[in-house]
Design a protein around this motif. Structure first.
Motif, PDB file in Angstrom:
ATOM      1  N   PHE A   1       0.848  -1.183   0.000  1.00  0.00           N
ATOM      2  CA  PHE A   1       0.000   0.000   0.000  1.00  0.00           C
ATOM      3  C   PHE A   1       0.887   1.237   0.000  1.00  0.00           C
ATOM      4  O   PHE A   1       2.074   1.174   0.350  1.00  0.00           O
ATOM      5  CB  PHE A   1      -0.944   0.009   1.211  1.00  0.00           C
ATOM      6  CG  PHE A   1      -0.347  -0.536   2.477  1.00  0.00           C
ATOM      7  CD1 PHE A   1       0.455   0.251   3.294  1.00  0.00           C
ATOM      8  CD2 PHE A   1      -0.570  -1.853   2.855  1.00  0.00           C
ATOM      9  CE1 PHE A   1       1.018  -0.240   4.445  1.00  0.00           C
ATOM     10  CE2 PHE A   1      -0.009  -2.371   4.015  1.00  0.00           C
ATOM     11  CZ  PHE A   1       0.782  -1.558   4.818  1.00  0.00           C
ATOM     12  N   PRO A   2       0.340   2.376  -0.403  1.00  0.00           N
ATOM     13  CA  PRO A   2       1.152   3.591  -0.478  1.00  0.00           C
ATOM     14  C   PRO A   2       1.516   4.111   0.899  1.00  0.00           C
ATOM     15  O   PRO A   2       0.892   3.754   1.912  1.00  0.00           O
ATOM     16  CB  PRO A   2       0.244   4.577  -1.215  1.00  0.00           C
ATOM     17  CG  PRO A   2      -1.133   4.076  -0.968  1.00  0.00           C
ATOM     18  CD  PRO A   2      -1.032   2.589  -0.859  1.00  0.00           C
ATOM     19  N   ARG A   3       2.517   4.975   0.930  1.00  0.00           N
ATOM     20  CA  ARG A   3       2.826   5.678   2.165  1.00  0.00           C
ATOM     21  C   ARG A   3       1.683   6.645   2.454  1.00  0.00           C
ATOM     22  O   ARG A   3       1.310   7.454   1.607  1.00  0.00           O
ATOM     23  CB  ARG A   3       4.136   6.440   2.029  1.00  0.00           C
ATOM     24  CG  ARG A   3       4.451   7.308   3.244  1.00  0.00           C
ATOM     25  CD  ARG A   3       5.807   7.959   3.124  1.00  0.00           C
ATOM     26  NE  ARG A   3       6.023   8.888   4.224  1.00  0.00           N
ATOM     27  CZ  ARG A   3       7.179   9.465   4.486  1.00  0.00           C
ATOM     28  NH1 ARG A   3       8.240   9.211   3.722  1.00  0.00           N
ATOM     29  NH2 ARG A   3       7.303  10.301   5.504  1.00  0.00           N
ATOM     30  N   ILE A   4       1.129   6.554   3.646  1.00  0.00           N
ATOM     31  CA  ILE A   4      -0.018   7.381   4.017  1.00  0.00           C
ATOM     32  C   ILE A   4       0.464   8.513   4.918  1.00  0.00           C
ATOM     33  O   ILE A   4       1.107   8.279   5.949  1.00  0.00           O
ATOM     34  CB  ILE A   4      -1.088   6.534   4.727  1.00  0.00           C
ATOM     35  CG1 ILE A   4      -1.616   5.454   3.770  1.00  0.00           C
ATOM     36  CG2 ILE A   4      -2.238   7.415   5.213  1.00  0.00           C
ATOM     37  CD1 ILE A   4      -2.404   4.365   4.445  1.00  0.00           C
ATOM     38  N   ASP A   5       0.137   9.721   4.530  1.00  0.00           N
ATOM     39  CA  ASP A   5       0.604  10.882   5.280  1.00  0.00           C
ATOM     40  C   ASP A   5      -0.304  11.201   6.459  1.00  0.00           C
ATOM     41  O   ASP A   5       0.185  11.508   7.551  1.00  0.00           O
ATOM     42  CB  ASP A   5       0.705  12.085   4.339  1.00  0.00           C
ATOM     43  CG  ASP A   5       1.716  11.829   3.238  1.00  0.00           C
ATOM     44  OD1 ASP A   5       2.923  11.827   3.534  1.00  0.00           O
ATOM     45  OD2 ASP A   5       1.298  11.581   2.089  1.00  0.00           O
ATOM     46  N   VAL A   6      -1.610  11.155   6.232  1.00  0.00           N
ATOM     47  CA  VAL A   6      -2.574  11.408   7.309  1.00  0.00           C
ATOM     48  C   VAL A   6      -3.677  10.375   7.235  1.00  0.00           C
ATOM     49  O   VAL A   6      -4.275  10.180   6.172  1.00  0.00           O
ATOM     50  CB  VAL A   6      -3.183  12.821   7.229  1.00  0.00           C
ATOM     51  CG1 VAL A   6      -4.239  13.014   8.316  1.00  0.00           C
ATOM     52  CG2 VAL A   6      -2.099  13.892   7.352  1.00  0.00           C
TER      53      VAL A   6
END
Length: 262
Positions: free
Chosen positions: A145-150
């Motif tokens: 999964f992508p890097r999640i910022d918030v």
């Protein structure tokens, strides 16, 4: 940065939503200054949608280059696409329809009327697989999964987050990025949800709670309850974990854990 939990107290739901919205906009400015794009996971519920409405109403809304922001959801109800109870539809009405975000940056869960499978169970499984594939498509090499910022999350009176409920298998899932929920104790019974590994991978996890009915769950989560008993207790972001709460929700939180809100 540390990943210690913090509790920020606000006098009421309106002040809470405004505070989270202001912090979100500031955070997006910082993130987009440092990297090409951002990934944000949205939540539903009255407070979560109030936050999005407050973002929309902010004078700072259009300082963000929304074309560089990807929106995802922590969970979704298995309902027709136009059903007003869907988190997606509520988020679109509160914010997404009012900003210049490309359609391909809005990553909504599947809906029951999208399904081509005749069997509901098969349709749910297929929808979960499609969302997992979309997460994978946006993920860096070697990740699921992508890097999640918030990561924005609500918390139910029973301590559930997303659609991961106490004493259900979803909160114990360790491998999959998306799970099907067929027996939600809160209607509708059928849902799709991100899993705890995805949620806890986020750089910043912001849990937003308002109302006296959330006080017990919040108190137990901060007191070290098991994640199976109180799913919110098992949530911790990589860098920041912040509980944004109003006075009523904070009734059982020790004063020593509370920092003033904005």
């Amino acid at each position: 940065m540390t990943n210690d939990r913090r509790v920020l107290l606000h006098k009421n739901k309106h002040a809470l939503a405004a505070s989270v919205a202001a912090r979100f906009l500031t955070n997006m400015v910082d993130v987009l200054h440092q990297q090409e794009e951002a990934n944000v996971v949205l939540t539903g519920g009255s407070v979560g949608i109030a936050v999005l409405a407050a973002v929309n109403e902010s004078p700072a809304r259009d300082t963000i280059d929304w074309s560089r922001v990807n929106f995802w959801w922590g969970d979704e109800r298995w309902l027709p696409r136009a059903d007003p109870e869907r988190n997606e539809l509520q988020a679109r009405a509160a914010l997404l329809d009012h900003i210049s975000v490309p359609p391909e940056n809005i990553h909504a869960f599947g809906a029951s009327d999208d399904a081509v499978e005749a069997d509901t169970d098969d349709a749910l499984d297929a929808a979960a697989a499609r969302y997992a594939a979309e997460l994978l498509r946006r993920a860096p090499h070697g990740a699921l999964f992508p890097r999640i910022d918030v990561m924005l999350l609500g918390v139910g009176p029973d301590g559930h987050i997303a659609s991961l409920f106490p004493h259900r298998s979803g909160i114990r899932e360790r491998e999959a990025s998306v799970v099907v929920v067929r027996d939600s104790p809160k209607p509708p019974a059928a849902r799709l949800s991100l899993t705890r590994p995805v949620i806890n991978s986020a750089d910043r996890v912001w849990l937003v709670l308002a109302g006296s009915d959330k006080a017990s769950a919040l108190g137990l989560a901060l007191a070290g309850a098991s994640r199976d008993e109180v799913p919110a207790a098992g949530i911790k972001g990589r860098y920041r974990t912040v509980f944004f709460v109003d006075n009523d929700a904070a009734a059982q939180v020790p004063e020593s854990l509370i920092a003033p809100g904005y």
